[in-house]
Design an enzyme around this catalytic site. Sequence first.
Site, short mmCIF file in Angstrom:
data_model
loop_
_atom_site.label_atom_id
_atom_site.label_comp_id
_atom_site.label_asym_id
_atom_site.label_seq_id
_atom_site.Cartn_x
_atom_site.Cartn_y
_atom_site.Cartn_z
N LYS A 82 0.82 -1.22 0.00
CA LYS A 82 0.00 0.00 0.00
C LYS A 82 0.85 1.27 0.00
CE LYS A 82 -2.16 -0.56 3.89
NZ LYS A 82 -1.63 -1.83 4.38
N ARG A 130 -9.18 1.80 8.52
CA ARG A 130 -8.76 0.45 8.91
C ARG A 130 -9.93 -0.33 9.50
NH1 ARG A 130 -3.11 0.73 8.33
NH2 ARG A 130 -2.04 -0.71 9.68
N ARG A 152 11.33 -7.53 5.41
CA ARG A 152 11.37 -6.15 5.88
C ARG A 152 11.90 -6.09 7.31
NH1 ARG A 152 5.94 -2.69 4.98
NH2 ARG A 152 5.29 -3.56 6.97
N ARG A 193 12.11 -3.19 11.75
CA ARG A 193 10.91 -2.57 12.33
C ARG A 193 10.43 -3.34 13.55
NH1 ARG A 193 6.43 -0.38 8.28
NH2 ARG A 193 5.17 -1.21 9.98
N ARG A 222 -0.70 -8.58 13.45
CA ARG A 222 -1.17 -7.52 12.53
C ARG A 222 -2.06 -8.11 11.44
NH1 ARG A 222 3.92 -5.11 10.33
NH2 ARG A 222 2.67 -3.41 9.51
P1 ADP Z 1 3.32 1.16 7.34
O1 ADP Z 1 2.58 2.20 6.56
O2 ADP Z 1 4.58 1.71 7.95
O3 ADP Z 1 3.47 -0.15 6.63
P2 ADP Z 1 0.95 0.45 8.81
O4 ADP Z 1 0.06 1.14 7.86
O5 ADP Z 1 0.85 -1.03 8.94
O6 ADP Z 1 2.47 0.82 8.61
O7 ADP Z 1 0.69 1.12 10.25
C1 ADP Z 1 1.55 0.84 11.34
C2 ADP Z 1 0.75 0.92 12.63
O8 ADP Z 1 0.18 2.24 12.78
C3 ADP Z 1 -0.47 0.00 12.68
O9 ADP Z 1 -0.12 -1.31 13.07
C4 ADP Z 1 -1.33 0.71 13.73
O10 ADP Z 1 -0.85 0.51 15.04
C5 ADP Z 1 -1.11 2.17 13.38
N1 ADP Z 1 -2.11 2.66 12.41
C6 ADP Z 1 -1.89 3.05 11.13
N2 ADP Z 1 -3.02 3.42 10.53
C7 ADP Z 1 -4.01 3.25 11.44
C8 ADP Z 1 -5.42 3.45 11.43
N3 ADP Z 1 -6.07 3.89 10.35
N4 ADP Z 1 -6.11 3.17 12.56
C9 ADP Z 1 -5.50 2.73 13.65
N5 ADP Z 1 -4.17 2.52 13.73
C10 ADP Z 1 -3.43 2.76 12.65
#
Ligand code: ADP
Length: 198
Positions: free
Chosen positions: A13, A88, A127, A133, A144
């Site tokens: 993404k 999410r 990763r 990370r 996750r």
């Molecule tokens: P990256 O963009 O770095 O791959 P993620 O999108 O998986 O990371 O987001 C990392 C963490 O940030 C998630 O596991 C969660 O804890 C928090 N997070 C990110 N977006 C949201 C959201 N929309 N709602 C709640 N928590 C979020």
Amino acid sequence: MRVVMLGPPGSGKGTHGALVAGALGVPHISSSDLLRQHLQGRTATGHDAQNTMAAGDLVDDDVMVRLVLERLAEADAEPGFVLDGFPRNVAQAAALDDWLAERGCSLDAVVLLEVSRDVLLQRLGERNVSEGRADDDAPTIAHRLAVYETQTVPLIEYYARQGVLRRVDGDGSVRAVAERILAALRGSGRPPPSSEHP
Ligand code: ADP
């Protein structure tokens, strides 16, 4: 054009959100970047959010919705945006829909990046090795993915009902997947009025 990128952790993404935003000439807005920028101070909320992120759980909807909507209200996001990592869950999606509806607009497309679990686990493991990370160790990866299944997967049906869901095969080279996404986006959204009524 207003686009949401949807998909499990490791589906690409972030990478593709940035590429699509560049191609469309709109800002790429990543929820995890917003969290990192705004919550790393020493406030209690920031501290809580950091722990939540490290554990692979979702940050509180109130905090997340406020951060994202504040960002979307900035002038550069007025013509459009590519959101990645938000919404999410259904509560976040509803908050986004309400906010857009108040402004007389709506999402043009939700791109679902579909990647098999084996490929996801392989990518997330790599990763962890290359970036170190905190939320990419094996138990947290599994958590996750479970959070994605229970909280985020219902959004697939939610957006399918709205007619905006675009399913894209996320397996393959970055270039191949980017081309598939752009092809899926062609034909999304409203055509300019002049081409509708020549
Ligand atoms: P990256 O963009 O770095 O791959 P993620 O999108 O998986 O990371 O987001 C990392 C963490 O940030 C998630 O596991 C969660 O804890 C928090 N997070 C990110 N977006 C949201 C959201 N929309 N709602 C709640 N928590 C979020």
